[in-house]
Design a protein around this motif. Structure first.
Motif, PDB file in Angstrom:
ATOM      1  N   THR A  60       2.138   0.547 -12.301  1.00  0.00           N
ATOM      2  CA  THR A  60       2.213   1.369 -13.497  1.00  0.00           C
ATOM      3  C   THR A  60       0.946   1.160 -14.999  1.00  0.00           C
ATOM      4  N   LEU A  61       0.609   0.202 -14.414  1.00  0.00           N
ATOM      5  CA  LEU A  61      -0.688   0.015 -15.107  1.00  0.00           C
ATOM      6  C   LEU A  61      -1.919   1.215 -14.612  1.00  0.00           C
ATOM      7  N   ARG A  62      -2.020   1.276 -13.538  1.00  0.00           N
ATOM      8  CA  ARG A  62      -3.050   1.788 -12.579  1.00  0.00           C
ATOM      9  C   ARG A  62      -2.513   3.187 -12.196  1.00  0.00           C
ATOM     10  N   GLN A  63      -1.496   3.843 -12.672  1.00  0.00           N
ATOM     11  CA  GLN A  63      -1.598   5.043 -12.621  1.00  0.00           C
ATOM     12  C   GLN A  63      -1.334   5.257 -14.054  1.00  0.00           C
ATOM     13  N   SER A  64      -1.228   4.956 -15.261  1.00  0.00           N
ATOM     14  CA  SER A  64      -2.023   5.348 -15.864  1.00  0.00           C
ATOM     15  C   SER A  64      -3.941   5.087 -16.528  1.00  0.00           C
ATOM     16  N   GLY A  65      -4.154   5.064 -15.551  1.00  0.00           N
ATOM     17  CA  GLY A  65      -6.069   4.832 -15.289  1.00  0.00           C
ATOM     18  C   GLY A  65      -6.485   2.823 -16.042  1.00  0.00           C
ATOM     19  N   VAL A  66      -5.893   2.495 -15.623  1.00  0.00           N
ATOM     20  CA  VAL A  66      -6.099   0.756 -15.917  1.00  0.00           C
ATOM     21  C   VAL A  66      -6.522   0.577 -14.833  1.00  0.00           C
ATOM     22  N   LEU A  67      -8.213   0.059 -14.637  1.00  0.00           N
ATOM     23  CA  LEU A  67      -8.307  -0.656 -13.346  1.00  0.00           C
ATOM     24  C   LEU A  67      -7.874  -1.859 -13.111  1.00  0.00           C
ATOM     25  N   VAL A  68      -7.138  -2.015 -12.339  1.00  0.00           N
ATOM     26  CA  VAL A  68      -6.678  -3.634 -11.479  1.00  0.00           C
ATOM     27  C   VAL A  68      -7.308  -4.481  -9.979  1.00  0.00           C
ATOM     28  N   TRP A  69      -7.763  -5.337 -10.495  1.00  0.00           N
ATOM     29  CA  TRP A  69      -8.531  -6.162  -9.236  1.00  0.00           C
ATOM     30  C   TRP A  69      -7.551  -7.222  -9.148  1.00  0.00           C
ATOM     31  N   PRO A  70      -6.899  -7.571  -7.947  1.00  0.00           N
ATOM     32  CA  PRO A  70      -7.483  -6.962  -7.347  1.00  0.00           C
ATOM     33  C   PRO A  70      -5.251  -6.124  -7.518  1.00  0.00           C
ATOM     34  N   SER A  71      -5.880  -4.771  -6.297  1.00  0.00           N
ATOM     35  CA  SER A  71      -4.757  -3.759  -7.153  1.00  0.00           C
ATOM     36  C   SER A  71      -3.194  -4.125  -6.329  1.00  0.00           C
ATOM     37  N   PRO A  72      -1.906  -4.225  -6.732  1.00  0.00           N
ATOM     38  CA  PRO A  72      -0.985  -5.009  -5.661  1.00  0.00           C
ATOM     39  C   PRO A  72      -0.420  -4.191  -4.154  1.00  0.00           C
ATOM     40  N   ASP A  73      -1.452  -3.171  -3.718  1.00  0.00           N
ATOM     41  CA  ASP A  73      -1.410  -2.340  -2.568  1.00  0.00           C
ATOM     42  C   ASP A  73      -2.384  -3.586  -2.657  1.00  0.00           C
ATOM     43  N   LEU A  74      -3.377  -3.967  -2.012  1.00  0.00           N
ATOM     44  CA  LEU A  74      -4.395  -3.738  -1.545  1.00  0.00           C
ATOM     45  C   LEU A  74      -3.938  -5.806  -1.359  1.00  0.00           C
ATOM     46  N   VAL A  75      -3.027  -6.614  -2.147  1.00  0.00           N
ATOM     47  CA  VAL A  75      -2.705  -8.031  -2.037  1.00  0.00           C
ATOM     48  C   VAL A  75      -1.626  -7.887  -1.080  1.00  0.00           C
ATOM     49  N   GLU A  76      -0.981  -6.980  -0.796  1.00  0.00           N
ATOM     50  CA  GLU A  76       0.161  -6.639   0.103  1.00  0.00           C
ATOM     51  C   GLU A  76      -0.366  -6.546   1.531  1.00  0.00           C
ATOM     52  N   ARG A  77      -1.977  -5.933   1.884  1.00  0.00           N
ATOM     53  CA  ARG A  77      -2.779  -5.498   2.586  1.00  0.00           C
ATOM     54  C   ARG A  77      -2.793  -6.868   3.468  1.00  0.00           C
ATOM     55  N   MET A  78      -3.744  -7.268   2.932  1.00  0.00           N
ATOM     56  CA  MET A  78      -3.988  -8.286   2.963  1.00  0.00           C
ATOM     57  C   MET A  78      -4.079  -9.960   2.865  1.00  0.00           C
ATOM     58  N   ASP A  79      -3.686  -9.609   1.999  1.00  0.00           N
ATOM     59  CA  ASP A  79      -2.658 -11.367   1.854  1.00  0.00           C
ATOM     60  C   ASP A  79      -1.369 -11.694   1.890  1.00  0.00           C
ATOM     61  N   ALA A  80      -1.097 -10.520   2.773  1.00  0.00           N
ATOM     62  CA  ALA A  80       0.298 -11.155   3.417  1.00  0.00           C
ATOM     63  C   ALA A  80       0.085 -12.081   4.934  1.00  0.00           C
ATOM     64  N   LYS A  81      -0.042 -12.776   5.348  1.00  0.00           N
ATOM     65  CA  LYS A  81       0.336 -13.554   6.778  1.00  0.00           C
ATOM     66  C   LYS A  81       0.013 -12.711   8.055  1.00  0.00           C
ATOM     67  N   ASP A  82       0.970 -11.350   7.676  1.00  0.00           N
ATOM     68  CA  ASP A  82       1.029 -10.827   8.753  1.00  0.00           C
ATOM     69  C   ASP A  82      -0.275  -9.456   9.436  1.00  0.00           C
ATOM     70  N   VAL A  83      -1.757 -10.158   8.218  1.00  0.00           N
ATOM     71  CA  VAL A  83      -2.311  -9.775   8.888  1.00  0.00           C
ATOM     72  C   VAL A  83      -3.145 -10.439   9.621  1.00  0.00           C
ATOM     73  N   LEU A  84      -2.571 -11.386  10.057  1.00  0.00           N
ATOM     74  CA  LEU A  84      -3.169 -12.323  11.866  1.00  0.00           C
ATOM     75  C   LEU A  84      -2.408 -11.747  12.446  1.00  0.00           C
ATOM     76  N   VAL A  85      -1.641 -10.868  12.543  1.00  0.00           N
ATOM     77  CA  VAL A  85      -0.900  -9.669  14.124  1.00  0.00           C
ATOM     78  C   VAL A  85      -2.225  -8.535  14.084  1.00  0.00           C
ATOM     79  N   ARG A  86      -2.793  -8.142  12.594  1.00  0.00           N
ATOM     80  CA  ARG A  86      -3.138  -7.171  12.859  1.00  0.00           C
ATOM     81  C   ARG A  86      -4.863  -7.241  13.467  1.00  0.00           C
TER      82      ARG A  86
END
Length: 325
Positions: A60-86
């Protein structure tokens, strides 16, 4: 970290997130141009909060223009263990990495893989070695190939969770129950299944990154007789400069070859990389392999709340209440 930003002319304030003051957190955060998030989902859950609610607030904060590091979507993509399958088909991956997303897939897949060889099963989301299990047969009745046989539900396993390293006997049924609990309760779902690399007991290399720049290499070794180098298990840490000659071959390969392939595999551009993140590698080669021929493979990424090893001594704790950087 905050002082580093301040020394570079950036106004920076610390905000302690509490799930009891979630609404106030959102309202206060709207007044900032950017947030550097330094709390992991596991920490929020341990305090009784809801990580999914926290991540939704960050979106919600990102959508309002606040920069967020790291973004939740990026965490989902990189931090989850299923990245090992990719990355399984890459030179830093283990080609026999599997993923289970339902109880039925888990029951069939795990009983076939552990019947063939010792394995490591990891919940898709988790920190500190929680729900990361090293699983072996109590006996040595392993199959000659994957699929030769399937474990019976009453067969006995030796299971050690990475967060504490204690090995205990469990039936296949008992272990499946623990995995199913992680499958349903951990945000993101899924269990990743990889072959066990015995030389993990020798330690791992953590490459600490600021965006696409390597800032340090941390050599993490388990305590004597241990299997995991997770913090809090008695493991030791040695911090090396990025130019450390001992790991130069691994470093050059990672920065000049592997990183680009990883980004393609997880659909992330260099511009989208987290401000702070790390990649952990373990040695998958048999004992006795000459260093030039050793193959180091990816064990995990950490971008939800990557540590700053140079600052570990500054942590205030009961035995060092006045610690500072």
């Amino acid at each position: 970290l905050a002082n580093g930003l301040i020394r570079n002319g950036i106004s920076c304030q610390l905000i302690n997130y509490s799930h009891r003051e979630h609404t106030q957190f959102i309202e206060v955060s709207r007044n900032f141009q950017a947030l550097v998030v330094r709390c992991a989902p596991g920490q929020i859950k341990a305090e009784g909060g809801d990580p999914a609610k926290f991540e939704a607030a960050l979106r919600t904060l990102r959508q309002s223009g606040v920069l967020v590091w790291p973004s939740p979507d990026l965490v989902e993509r990189m931090d989850a263990k299923d990245v090992l399958v990719r990355v399984a088909s890459l030179s830093i991956g283990l080609e026999d990495t599997l993923a289970y997303h339902t109880q039925a897939e888990l029951s069939v897949g795990m009983r076939r893989s552990v019947a063939f060889q010792p394995r490591v099963l990891k919940a898709n989301r988790g920190t500190g070695g929680e729900c990361v299990w090293i699983v072996k047969l109590k006996g040595s009745n392993y199959g000659q190939a994957l699929g030769d046989r399937t474990l019976g539900l009453d067969e006995v396993l030796l299971v050690a969770e990475a967060c504490d390293g204690r090995e205990e006997e469990q039936s296949v049924t008992q272990f499946l129950e623990a995995c199913h609990k992680a499958l349903t309760e951990k945000g993101g779902g899924g269990i990743v299944d990889q072959r066990f690399c015995p030389r993990a007991s020798e330690g791992e290399l953590r490459y600490c990154m600021v965006e696409d720049e390597l800032v340090s290499i941390v050599q993490r070794k388990p305590k004597e007789g241990g299997m995991s180098a997770v913090c809090g298990t008695g493991s030791t840490f040695t911090i090396h400069d990025p130019q450390e000659p001992l790991f130069w071959r691994v470093t050059v390969k990672f920065l000049t070859h592997d990183l680009e392939q990883i980004l393609q595999a997880v659909a992330v551009s260099r511009e989208q990389l987290p401000l702070l993140w790390s990649a952990d590698f373990i040695n998958s080669s048999p004992a006795g392999t000459v260093p030039m021929d050793e193959r180091w493979v990816l064990a995990k990424f950490n971008c939800a709340c990557a540590g700053l090893p140079q600052c570990l001594a500054a942590r205030r704790r009961p035995e060092a209440p006045q610690a500072c950087f």
